[in-house]
Design a protein around this motif. Structure first.
Motif, PDB file in Angstrom:
ATOM      1  N   ILE A  55      -0.242  22.017  -8.341  1.00 49.53           N
ATOM      2  CA  ILE A  55       0.191  22.217  -6.956  1.00 49.53           C
ATOM      3  C   ILE A  55      -0.905  22.894  -6.138  1.00 49.53           C
ATOM      4  O   ILE A  55      -1.156  22.521  -4.991  1.00 49.53           O
ATOM      5  N   ARG A  56      -1.583  23.883  -6.719  1.00 46.95           N
ATOM      6  CA  ARG A  56      -2.679  24.535  -5.988  1.00 46.95           C
ATOM      7  C   ARG A  56      -3.764  23.526  -5.607  1.00 46.95           C
ATOM      8  O   ARG A  56      -4.404  23.662  -4.571  1.00 46.95           O
ATOM      9  N   ASN A  57      -3.986  22.512  -6.437  1.00 43.17           N
ATOM     10  CA  ASN A  57      -5.008  21.504  -6.167  1.00 43.17           C
ATOM     11  C   ASN A  57      -4.458  20.275  -5.456  1.00 43.17           C
ATOM     12  O   ASN A  57      -5.126  19.248  -5.388  1.00 43.17           O
ATOM     13  N   ALA A  58      -3.252  20.370  -4.930  1.00 44.59           N
ATOM     14  CA  ALA A  58      -2.621  19.238  -4.255  1.00 44.59           C
ATOM     15  C   ALA A  58      -2.891  19.274  -2.753  1.00 44.59           C
ATOM     16  O   ALA A  58      -3.035  20.333  -2.160  1.00 44.59           O
ATOM     17  N   SER A  59      -2.941  18.078  -2.170  1.00 45.85           N
ATOM     18  CA  SER A  59      -3.057  17.989  -0.714  1.00 45.85           C
ATOM     19  C   SER A  59      -1.697  17.754  -0.081  1.00 45.85           C
ATOM     20  O   SER A  59      -1.503  18.037   1.096  1.00 45.85           O
ATOM     21  N   ASP A  60      -0.760  17.238  -0.859  1.00 47.05           N
ATOM     22  CA  ASP A  60       0.572  16.967  -0.344  1.00 47.05           C
ATOM     23  C   ASP A  60       1.565  17.056  -1.497  1.00 47.05           C
ATOM     24  O   ASP A  60       1.244  16.680  -2.621  1.00 47.05           O
ATOM     25  N   VAL A  61       2.759  17.547  -1.218  1.00 49.70           N
ATOM     26  CA  VAL A  61       3.804  17.674  -2.236  1.00 49.70           C
ATOM     27  C   VAL A  61       5.134  17.219  -1.655  1.00 49.70           C
ATOM     28  O   VAL A  61       5.351  17.281  -0.443  1.00 49.70           O
ATOM     29  N   LEU A  62       6.006  16.762  -2.542  1.00 46.75           N
ATOM     30  CA  LEU A  62       7.336  16.343  -2.126  1.00 46.75           C
ATOM     31  C   LEU A  62       8.313  16.623  -3.259  1.00 46.75           C
ATOM     32  O   LEU A  62       8.131  16.133  -4.378  1.00 46.75           O
ATOM     33  N   ALA A 154      -5.343  21.992  -1.385  1.00 50.00           N
ATOM     34  CA  ALA A 154      -6.409  20.999  -1.181  1.00 50.00           C
ATOM     35  C   ALA A 154      -6.244  20.369   0.194  1.00 50.00           C
ATOM     36  O   ALA A 154      -5.142  20.272   0.733  1.00 50.00           O
ATOM     37  N   ARG A 155      -7.343  19.946   0.741  1.00 50.85           N
ATOM     38  CA  ARG A 155      -7.322  19.301   2.063  1.00 50.85           C
ATOM     39  C   ARG A 155      -7.948  17.913   1.947  1.00 50.85           C
ATOM     40  O   ARG A 155      -8.949  17.725   1.269  1.00 50.85           O
ATOM     41  N   ALA A 156      -7.329  16.974   2.637  1.00 52.74           N
ATOM     42  CA  ALA A 156      -7.873  15.625   2.715  1.00 52.74           C
ATOM     43  C   ALA A 156      -7.832  15.206   4.178  1.00 52.74           C
ATOM     44  O   ALA A 156      -6.854  15.466   4.885  1.00 52.74           O
ATOM     45  N   GLU A 157      -8.884  14.562   4.628  1.00 48.50           N
ATOM     46  CA  GLU A 157      -8.950  14.177   6.053  1.00 48.50           C
ATOM     47  C   GLU A 157      -8.007  13.035   6.375  1.00 48.50           C
ATOM     48  O   GLU A 157      -7.537  12.924   7.481  1.00 48.50           O
ATOM     49  N   ALA A 158      -7.739  12.187   5.413  1.00 47.41           N
ATOM     50  CA  ALA A 158      -6.811  11.082   5.592  1.00 47.41           C
ATOM     51  C   ALA A 158      -6.033  10.939   4.298  1.00 47.41           C
ATOM     52  O   ALA A 158      -6.456  11.454   3.268  1.00 47.41           O
ATOM     53  N   PRO A 159      -4.915  10.249   4.330  1.00 42.90           N
ATOM     54  CA  PRO A 159      -4.210  10.039   3.070  1.00 42.90           C
ATOM     55  C   PRO A 159      -5.136   9.364   2.060  1.00 42.90           C
ATOM     56  O   PRO A 159      -5.699   8.317   2.336  1.00 42.90           O
TER      57      PRO A 159
END
Length: 164
Positions: A55-62, A154-159
């Motif tokens: 989760i810490r290394n995730a850019s999105d969670v659900l 984590a950050r991502a500029e686009a999906p």
């Protein structure tokens, strides 16, 4: 040796053997309880480490009921879908470069004896990038609760990939 001395010796021996048996029995119960507690603690650590690191290394969670999915950074430019599902009393896990789906019957068993402890007995909830984890891991008569909040960082500029 007289009959009275023999009876007294037998009674004293029986009392001593009873005390030794009681101590031995108590030691066996303590060892069993310790083994159960250690097994539950070990399984809880596996669950906690898997969830927190991903989760810490995730850019999105659900989180949807007994299912948690995340888009996880795996290195400089790699991404993968990771999912955890509570199926019965088993917490199952899957990592893939494609969407994980919701059928977790063939996923890897991460831990057994797991139950959800959040409202509605679910193991996960999410609010944006924050995941709340609430599980109890049981082994024998021991149960270890795990309650934590973890933020996807984590950050991502686009999906980067579609995981759901």
């Amino acid at each position: 040796m007289t009959l009275i001395e023999l009876i007294i010796a037998v009674v004293i021996a029986a009392l001593l053997l009873g005390a030794v048996a009681s101590i031995f029995s108590s030691g066996l119960r303590s060892e069993s309880a310790t083994r159960d507690r250690d097994a539950a603690t070990g399984a809880a650590q596996v669950v906690t480490e898997s969830l927190h690191a991903s989760i810490r290394n995730a850019s999105d969670v659900l989180a949807e009921g007994d299912l948690l999915r995340a888009v996880v950074a795996t290195g400089a430019s790699g991404w993968e879908c990771r999912a955890w599902a509570l199926v019965g009393d088993e917490l199952r896990y899957r990592a893939s470069v494609a969407p994980t789906g919701t059928d977790a019957t063939d996923w890897t068993v991460l831990a057994r004896g797991v139950s959800g402890t959040l409202e509605g007995d679910v193991p996960f909830t999410s609010d944006g990038r924050l995941v709340t984890i609430g599980v109890a891991v049981a082994a024998g008569d021991a149960s270890v609760p795990v309650t934590a909040g973890v933020a996807a960082q984590a950050r991502a500029e686009a999906p980067v990939i579609a995981c759901w």
